[in-house]
Structures are given as structure tokens and as C-alpha cells.
Design an enzyme around this catalytic site. Structure first.
Site, PDB file in Angstrom:
ATOM      1  N   ASP A 192      41.757 -35.869  38.187  1.00 50.58           N
ATOM      2  CA  ASP A 192      40.607 -36.779  38.167  1.00 50.58           C
ATOM      3  C   ASP A 192      39.317 -36.055  38.523  1.00 50.58           C
ATOM      4  O   ASP A 192      39.333 -34.986  39.155  1.00 50.58           O
ATOM      5  CB  ASP A 192      40.855 -37.931  39.150  1.00 50.58           C
ATOM      6  N   ASP A 252      38.924 -46.548  33.246  1.00 53.52           N
ATOM      7  CA  ASP A 252      39.353 -47.233  34.466  1.00 53.52           C
ATOM      8  C   ASP A 252      39.418 -48.742  34.262  1.00 53.52           C
ATOM      9  O   ASP A 252      39.984 -49.453  35.101  1.00 53.52           O
ATOM     10  CB  ASP A 252      38.397 -46.921  35.619  1.00 53.52           C
TER      11      ASP A 252
END
Length: 725
Positions: A475, A545
Site C-alpha cells: 500500500d 478503496d
């Protein structure tokens, strides 16, 4: 592949259905005289000779009516009589900034050389490369244009090399990877834009005089705009029309321009963003640009996607996982966030195993003292207290349930409350004398610094060597501010953004080579770094997301314009959805998530018995179709303007099986549903859909019956199989 015409003054670069033609003028300027549907020709120089001359800066180079500003150039430079946006801007030791490039030589060879330190598209198939060398004799600078033709893939790549042969430093202020001029301006521009939680929405708008610009200044390719730009015929749609596109194999700051001049010509270029960029090129040093992919389609956006998808799967993604079906996974993030212990994780894993899920992914919160976003990034040691023992023990117990194990990391960041930061406060991106800005309670590590690169390689290698980890989610939740490096010299500070990406690529090169069995998934707050550069190392990306099924429809449709479905991470999440609060049926959530690599991101332990059965059925269904979805050809069945209905089809490699999906966003009163017409079938063949047998011509001309929606967010899916009759 590369044909030499007009006494070796014309370079006809040919792939299966496309031609790109460059021509050297008597003045030594290199022009782009054609890009489009493949030509059969032995002489094309007349295209340049036939260009009419309009007024203004003309009669240059001592030639009557010579007007560089009207010619379609391959590498226009700053400081000459072409006053459009230049592709190259250099500053010399004497302060001058004029660069006058003229043709010097060429080389044609089989194969393709690796770009040093950067992702490079390669293939075992037939590839031929032409290098065209330009020179500024006065300043002793050369520029090499490198074009590689991937014949069977209908794809062309380009990169540029700038070399300083003088005895003084040269500063690169701007250099693009591709510049193509068109002798027309009747185009729409197509691009992908959005924000965190709504990435890669496809946009189409008309060009007009002036410059249309896409870029990122964030240190990553970015949520806002993807490094992709296309010019399309005004009538282009999913299945017809010409489209000319560029996609940059790069993960940092980029700029793409479509500029229409006062004579209705269009300049299209893409490269590293010149914003806050400069590169000190010392004597005898070369600078290599990232490469761009040039794809032309004469059959609309679906053909464009088919070319990109196959090319990226087979030639870009170097991972051994590129053509392997991906596991169905469960990620604990939206199920637990930071609030978990061993008991909760094992309960979730047991439910996942009972549903047929194959991979358990432990997200943020497993390391250091990490129980919220304020601490421990950089300290990649397991929190034994929180995990109820060693990470190895947890992995073993999850493995006993029949699940592989995956782990979340955010290696490019550091928390001020961490052992790493306390030991090396100079390792972050910052400007001396100024307090660095915190964002999400974290700083960005200076990956231009080799010591930082080596630390990450050592820490992550140790973790992967010790633990039985099958999957890493990598990430990046913060963009770059406070642009400055304690490691770089004063004259190199504007090199930071590019050196950061080169440092990241170095780390990824080492880790992915060392651990080829690990499936790496990239993530940058979702799709904030969904680009070909990351796909080279990590063949899967967390698309967004935003896990809401309806929000995912335009996100996944836009992403699929360029990037193959096997690269898209798509999860079924809880309702009400955690990002937008929408309530959508489990069936529709499954249909949308099966557009890519299926996963689940919800607390299975809180589902009803009926809901768990639905999940179990979805997993069984997906395993039956996932090879078709992940390795087949995607065909979008509705136009992008129709924002209320989305339909798509996957065709298996052997064209014997098809997965068809349809979602209607909002129901409408007093309407009769229309039929869904398919594409990509054999008109004369027979196909079975449920109990019905139809010909391909029926399914493509009449279509499938759509149910009348009785609620919002309704979906349908069909499996179509070719049969003998």
C-alpha cells in the site's frame, strides 16, 4: 516490422494491423507522417511535400515557404521556429536553451533492450526495434528515438535517450517519451479521471484550439488522472471508430498533452511531468525516459481494450502469476479494522474456509504497536501480544484450515512514533530547516537514498524468508509533500520525484525476483497508482478503496479500458456500505465483484445462515468461470454514456464459453426492459443459455431477455456455452 523506404529516409514501422511512419526531411528534421490502419506502400514522403503552407513564421532554414510550425514532428525542441509545446527543453552551461536537433543515423535490430532501472515491456514473440539518432552538433547532445514493434500484439512502444557528449553539464528541463503530431484536429479526447474512492471514470470531450492537459504532481500516477490519453473519432464508440492512444509505463509524476494549434493540427505527447523536475546530465551520461505504449484501434474501444489486455498480460507483467488464475480471498480490513485478536482472525478464517475461500489476508495492524494510524509504520516486526503469539503460529493455524496467507504492508512510509524514525529522522522526504508536514500521521521515506532502499529490501526479505506468505498487499496511503532530500546534492533536488520512483523500482525488482512465488498486489489508497509501471512488478492492483458495488461499476468499467481484468482486485463488502452507506443485494455485489479477481471484505461471522450460503454459492460459481474472466477477452456491451445500465461479456480463450453480466442502477416505473444484445459470438454456431438453444446471430441481433427490475441495483448473469448441433 520496420521497412526502410525513400532511400532509407522513411521508416515504416508495421505491426499486424497498424502503421507508424516517420520521415527524415532534407533539413534533417524527423517528421511523423502517419499513424493508423496498416498501409501497403513503397513511398510516403509525398505526405509532407503536399502540406500547404499558411502564414506566419516561414522561410526558415533558408528555404522558401519552409515552416517548421506546420510540420508533424517526432521530437520538437525549444528555441526554434516551432512555437508549439516542445517535447525537449535543455539548458546548457552557458545559460542558453536552444536545441537544434537534426538526423544523424539509424539502427534496426531484432529484439528489444532493457531500459536501465525501469520497467520494460518485453516478449518472446517477434519484436523489431528501430533507433533514430538525432544530434545537436553545436552543443554535442544526441537524442535517440527508440520504437519497438510487437507484430502479433499490434502494439508499438517508444522511449527516448538523451546523451551529453560535451565537456559540461547539461540540464534536462523537459523530455517526453512520445510526441506525435496529427494533421487534423477533429477528435474527441478520452481519458480516465476521478479521485480517491471514484477512480478511473472514463471521460470523453471534444478538442478545441488550445491545450488539453492531464498530469500528476503528487509523486504517484495518482487517483485524479491516469497516465493514459487517447484521441478518438467523433463517432467512435465501443465497437467502431478510430482511436489513437498512449499509456505510460511509469508510476510517478506524468504529463500528457493534446494541443490544437491555429492551423487545426494536433500535438499529442506524454512524458515525465516537467513540474518541479530537472536532471543534471553530466558529461558522457545518458538519461532514459520511461516508455510509452502506442495502441491504435480502428474498431472502437473494445478492440483497444483487447489489444492492451493481451499485451499487458503476456508482455508487461513479468510475474509468474500473470497468466495464472488468482485465488478467492478474504481481507479482514472492513471486517475488523484495527480491532482484532487471534480469536477473531481465526473465527473469520474458519468461516472463509467453510465458504470455499482460498486466501486469508491480514491487513493493517499486525506489526509494531500498531492499533491505529498514529504509530509503527517502518517497524515491520509482528506484534506477538496482539497476534496471540508468533506470526508463524497464526499462519500455521490458518493454513490448517486450508487457507493460504497474505499480509498488508506500507513500506514507503514511516510513522514519527516508530523505532525507524527515531533511529533515522534524516531518512524522510523533507526540506532542511522546515518542519515536515504530517499527513495521515506519517512521513514518506526518501527512496532516492540507497540506504533506505537497502533497509526495505532487508526488512521485507527477512519477513518473506521467515514466514509462509503467499500474497503481499503493498500500500501507499500518502502522496509526496515537502519535496526535498537530505541525501541528494543541492543541484539534484529537482531530481527527487524521478529518483524516488527509480528507488521504488529497484526495491520491487529485488523483492519480486527473490520471491517469485509471492503474488504481489499494489495499492495506493486504492487505485492511486494503477499504472503499467506497477503492473510490471505487481500483476494485481486494488482497484479502489470504495467497495460499494454501484460505485465500482464506472470505476471498473474505466479501469478495464486499459488494464486487464486479471489485474483488478474486486471485493464483496458489507451493507450498508462503509463508504457510501448504500444497501445492495448480495447477488449484485457478487456480479460486480466477479468482473475481476473476486474477494470478500466483510465480517463473515456476522452473516446470517442464508447469507453464508449465498457466499458459498458465489465462490463455487466464480471458480467455474474465473479462468474465462481472468484470462478471456472482455467485451463491454453498453455505451459509456448510459450511466444507468452496465453490461459486459467475457469470452473464453477458445471462444466456447461466455460469461454475460448486467446491472441496472435505478429501476424505472412503467417501463418494458429491452433485450441485451451480445457480441463476439460465431453467427452460425449454436449456443446454450439455460434451457434455450440459440444461434450466435440470434444472440447478437435479438439478444437475451432482461428481467423487469422490481428494485434498484438489480443484476443478472448468464453462462453461454457453444454446443454442437
Amino acid at each position: 516490422m520496420v521497412e526502410l523506404l525513400d532511400n532509407q529516409r522513411t521508416f515504416h514501422i508495421q505491426v499486424k494491423h497498424t502503421s507508424l511512419v516517420l520521415h527524415v526531411l532534407p533539413t534533417g528534421h524527423v517528421t511523423v507522417i502517419y499513424w493508423g490502419k496498416r498501409l501497403e506502400s513503397k513511398s510516403l514522403a509525398y505526405v509532407i511535400q503536399d502540406i500547404g503552407r499558411a502564414s506566419y513564421i516561414s522561410d526558415t532554414d533558408g528555404i522558401k515557404d519552409f515552416k517548421l510550425e506546420q510540420l508533424p514532428q517526432a521530437m520538437p525542441t525549444h528555441g526554434n521556429s516551432d512555437l508549439r509545446t516542445p517535447a525537449l527543453v535543455l539548458e546548457y552551461a552557458d545559460g542558453s536553451r536552444i536545441t537544434n536537433l537534426r538526423y544523424k543515423d539509424f539502427k534496426v535490430y531484432s529484439g528489444k533492450e532493457r531500459l536501465p532501472g525501469m520497467p520494460t515491456i518485453t516478449s518472446g514473440e517477434e519484436v523489431e526495434t528501430v533507433e533514430i539518432l538525432l544530434e545537436d552538433y553545436l552543443q554535442q547532445v544526441t537524442v535517440k528515438l527508440i520504437f519497438s514493434a510487437f507484430y502479433e500484439y499490434n502494439a508499438i512502444t517508444q522511449s527516448v535517450v538523451v546523451t551529453n557528449l560535451s565537456k559540461s553539464n547539461v540540464t534536462i528541463e523537459k523530455v517526453v517519451s512520445s510526441n506525435i503530431d496529427f494533421l487534423d484536429a477533429a477528435y474527441d479526447v478520452c481519458y480516465l479521471s476521478g479521485a480517491w474512492g471514484r477512480e478511473t471514470h472514463r471521460q470523453v470531450r471534444p478538442l478545441s484550439q488550445g491545450a488539453f492537459l492531464l498530469d500528476s504532481k503528487r509523486g504517484a500516477s495518482g487517483h485524479g488522472q491516469n497516465p493514459f490519453l487517447a484521441l478518438a473519432d467523433k463517432q467512435a464508440n465501443e465497437n467502431s471508430g478510430s482511436i489513437y492512444s498512449m499509456n505510460m509505463v511509469y508510476s510517478g509524476n506524468f504529463q500528457a498533452i493534446a494541443e490544437v494549434d491555429m492551423h487545426q493540427n494536433t500535438r499529442m505527447q506524454m512524458g515525465i511531468n516537467p513540474f518541479d523536475f530537472a536532471w543534471q546530465l553530466v558529461p558522457q551520461e545518458s538519461f532514459y525516459t520511461p516508455e510509452t505504449v502506442l495502441i491504435y484501434s480502428d474498431q472502437g474501444y473494445n478492440q483497444l481494450s483487447a489489444i492492451y489486455h493481451r499485451f499487458y498480460r503476456e508482455c508487461l507483467m513479468k510475474s509468474s502469476h500473470a497468466e495464472k488464475v488468482r485465488p478467492v480471498l478474504i481481507n479482514n480490513w472492513e471486517a475488523t479494522y484495527f480491532d482484532f485478536d487471534k480469536r477473531k482472525l481465526l473465527s473469520l478464517a474458519k468461516e472463509a474456509a467453510d465458504c470455499g475461500i482460498e486466501l486469508f489476508v491480514l491487513d493493517d495492524g499486525w506489526f509494531g504497536k500498531r492499533s491505529d494510524t498514529t504509530t509503527s509504520l517502518g517497524d515491520w516486526q509482528p506484534n506477538h501480544q496482539k497476534l496471540g503469539g508468533s506470526l508463524s503460529g497464526l499462519i500455521e493455524e490458518i493454513g490448517q484450515l486450508g487457507l493460504q496467507f497474505g499480509l498488508w504492508v506500507e513500506p514507503e512510509m514511516v510513522s514519527p512514533d516508530s523505532e525507524l524514525y527515531r533511529a533515522h529522522p534524516d531518512w524522510i522526504i523533507q526540506v532542511a530547516g522546515r518542519d515536515p508536514q504530517l499527513a495521515r500521521h506519517q512521513y514518506v521515506l526518501d527512496l532516492a537514498n540507497p540506504a533506505v532502499q537497502n533497509y526495505l529490501i532487508t526488512e521485507l526479505s527477512t519477513l518473506l524468508e521467515k514466514e509462509n506468505i503467499a500474497y503481499i498487499k503493498w500500500d501507499m496511503n500518502r502522496n509526496i509533500t515537502d519535496s526535498g532530500s537530505s541525501y541528494l546534492a543541492v543541484a539534484q533536488q529537482k531530481e527527487l520525484s524521478h529518483r524516488y520512483i527509480l528507488g521504488l523500482y529497484h526495491v520491487l525488482e529485488i523483492l519480486t525476483e527473490q520471491f517469485p512465488e509471492v503474488l504481489f498486489e499494489s495499492c495506493a489508497g486504492g487505485g492511486g497508482r494503477y499504472d503499467p509501471g506497477m503492473l510490471y512488478y505487481m500483476p494485481q492492483t486494488w482497484t479502489s478503496d470504495d467497495t460499494d458495488a454501484i460505485e465500482r461499476l464506472p470505476i471498473q468499467s474505466g479501469t478495464s479500458l486499459i488494464y486487464p481484468p486479471i489485474s483488478m482486485g474486486c471485493h464483496v463488502s458489507a451493507v450498508p456500505n462503509h463508504q457510501v452507506g448504500r444497501i445492495t443485494s448480495m447477488d449484485t455485489r457478487g456480479i460486480v465483484a466477479m468482473q475481476g479477481n473476486l474477494g470478500y471484505e466483510l465480517d463473515l461471522t456476522q452473516l446470517s445462515t442464508e447469507e453464508k450460503l449465498l457466499v458459498k454459492e458465489q465462490v463455487v460459481q466464480y471458480k467455474e468461470i474465473r479462468e474465462i474472466v481472468q484470462l478471456g477477452q472482455l467485451i463491454r456491451l453498453t455505451e459509456i454514456e448510459n450511466q444507468n445500465q452496465y453490461a459486459w461479456l467475457y469470452r473464453s480463450k477458445d471462444a466456447t464459453a461466455f460469461v454475460v453480466s448486467f446491472v441496472q442502477v435505478l429501476a424505472r416505473a412503467n417501463t418494458v426492459p429491452k433485450r441485451l444484445k451480445l457480441a463476439g459470438l460465431d453467427a452460425k454456431a449454436y449456443y446454450q443459455v439455460g434451457e434455450r438453444i440459440c444461434t450466435g446471430s440470434e444472440l447478437m441481433s435479438i439478444g437475451l431477455k432482461l428481467d423487469k427490475p422490481i428494485e434498484d441495483y438489480a443484476g443478472q448473469r448468464w453462462l453461454v456455452k457453444k454446443i454442437e448441433k
